[in-house]
Design a protein around this motif. Structure first.
Motif, PDB file in Angstrom:
ATOM      1  N   GLN A 200     -51.647  50.879 -37.071  1.00 42.16           N
ATOM      2  CA  GLN A 200     -53.236  50.139 -36.113  1.00 42.16           C
ATOM      3  C   GLN A 200     -53.253  51.421 -35.033  1.00 42.16           C
ATOM      4  N   LYS A 201     -51.659  52.563 -34.648  1.00 44.15           N
ATOM      5  CA  LYS A 201     -51.349  52.950 -33.862  1.00 44.15           C
ATOM      6  C   LYS A 201     -52.791  54.149 -34.338  1.00 44.15           C
ATOM      7  N   GLY A 204     -56.375  53.332 -33.947  1.00 41.51           N
ATOM      8  CA  GLY A 204     -56.090  53.644 -32.747  1.00 41.51           C
ATOM      9  C   GLY A 204     -57.169  55.522 -32.131  1.00 41.51           C
ATOM     10  N   LEU A 207     -59.957  57.068 -34.395  1.00 37.08           N
ATOM     11  CA  LEU A 207     -60.873  56.694 -33.523  1.00 37.08           C
ATOM     12  C   LEU A 207     -61.527  57.254 -31.802  1.00 37.08           C
ATOM     13  N   GLU A 208     -59.893  57.028 -31.362  1.00 41.11           N
ATOM     14  CA  GLU A 208     -60.694  58.061 -29.856  1.00 41.11           C
ATOM     15  C   GLU A 208     -60.843  59.016 -30.249  1.00 41.11           C
ATOM     16  N   ILE A 242     -59.980  45.951 -37.324  1.00 38.52           N
ATOM     17  CA  ILE A 242     -61.103  47.017 -37.372  1.00 38.52           C
ATOM     18  C   ILE A 242     -61.982  46.172 -36.199  1.00 38.52           C
ATOM     19  N   ARG A 244     -61.435  44.541 -34.319  1.00 36.57           N
ATOM     20  CA  ARG A 244     -60.443  44.598 -32.720  1.00 36.57           C
ATOM     21  C   ARG A 244     -61.064  46.081 -31.709  1.00 36.57           C
ATOM     22  N   GLU A 245     -60.586  47.068 -32.747  1.00 31.68           N
ATOM     23  CA  GLU A 245     -60.456  48.231 -31.853  1.00 31.68           C
ATOM     24  C   GLU A 245     -62.347  48.615 -31.957  1.00 31.68           C
ATOM     25  N   ARG A 249     -67.159  49.492 -28.963  1.00 30.17           N
ATOM     26  CA  ARG A 249     -67.545  50.802 -29.314  1.00 30.17           C
ATOM     27  C   ARG A 249     -69.728  50.440 -30.122  1.00 30.17           C
TER      28      ARG A 249
END
Length: 303
Positions: A200-201, A204, A207-208, A242, A244-245, A249
């Motif tokens: 999950q990290k 993230g 995506l960042e 996904i 949540r991330e 956005r």
């Protein structure tokens, strides 16, 4: 010079040494700084003390430059003798004295730290090299400096350090510069990790990266995102992760990545990128009717 600009003598000497360096007069530049280093005028003020430290640092940097020149000459020669090695080591010792002192003065000292570590690495003093790099990266008295973490990571990577330590070095870099090019390596390390939560990290982190326009058309980043999602889909709650991330956005990501303009541009300039992005549209933005069109690929299907 001393009589015409007493208060500015140290900085004038430093500028003069730079002028000599530009004309390849390295030894003359070093003599200029050595003279300035030993110069005193009246009671030493705090400002004069700081300037003297700066002079010492640059003089040591010149010792490093001469050391590099000797090393290059030595390595390219068919004849080696102990005298050459001793001369090299003398310059190393001279440079080390003040370069070691730099870490006692908080600031951004990138070229000095890199030079010192290179010499330590050459003489296989890995304990001292790691101490210098760790202090430079993690000493809270120093200003936040992304390069400090880059230097530490690069050193660790050169010496086959464990992936866990590599990730630790990149973790702080991610906090400081989430768009840094090394974040692709960070996400790949997290992807390969079996530690719970690292996947999950990784999602993230990638995506960042894609939050920044500079990575918008980078195939490697999108391929990494696809690989992360494929592995994530083996988990029962992958959709929730996904969503949540992507929650923060969904209002602006489509305009950044998934417009008809992007589809047309990618189909003409980078069909492989278009195919990867098209396969992710419905996964990343399941509730939106996106205009990103990929020829021959149905959105949401892996190819």
């Amino acid at each position: 010079m001393k009589h015409s600009g007493v208060k500015h003598y140290l900085m004038i000497s430093l500028e003069h040494s730079f002028h000599l360096l530009l004309h390849s007069h390295i030894e003359d530049a070093k003599r200029q700084l050595s003279a300035a280093e030993s110069w005193r005028y009246g009671k030493e003020s705090a400002a004069q003390y700081q300037k003297t430290k700066l002079i010492q640092a640059y003089r040591s940097l010149l010792d490093y430059i001469i050391w590099c020149d000797k090393k290059s000459t030595h390595s390219n020669s068919d004849y080696h003798n102990s005298g050459d090695n001793q001369e090299m080591h003398n310059y190393f010792r001279q440079a080390s004295v003040n370069l070691r002192e730099i870490l006692k003065n908080p600031g951004v000292w990138d070229p000095f730290i890199v030079s010192y570590v290179e010499m330590l690495e050459f003489y296989e003093d890995h304990t001292e090299a790691l101490k210098v790099l760790n202090d430079y990266a993690y000493d809270n008295s120093f200003p936040p400096n992304p390069n400090a973490h880059v230097y530490l990571y690069q050193y660790l990577k050169r010496h086959d350090t464990s992936e866990r330590k590599l990730m630790k070095a990149l973790k702080m870099l991610h906090v400081l510069v989430p768009s840094h090019e090394l974040m692709l390596e960070y996400s790949s390390l997290l992807l390969q990790s079996e530690r719970k939560g690292d996947l999950q990290k990784a999602l993230g982190v990638v995506l960042e990266m894609l939050d920044f326009a500079c990575w918008r058309s980078n195939l490697d980043v999108w391929m990494c995102l696809k690989a992360i999602i494929q592995k994530l889909q083996l988990q029962e709650n992958w959709k929730e992760v996904i969503l949540r991330e992507m929650a923060g956005r969904k209002d602006w990501w489509p305009a950044l990545h998934f417009t008809s303009f992007h589809g047309s541009k990618d189909s003409e300039g980078n069909p492989e990128l278009m195919k990867v992005k098209a396969s992710l549209t419905k996964i990343l933005c399941p509730d939106l009717n996106l205009k990103y069109i990929a020829a021959g690929v149905t959105s949401g299907e892996w190819t």
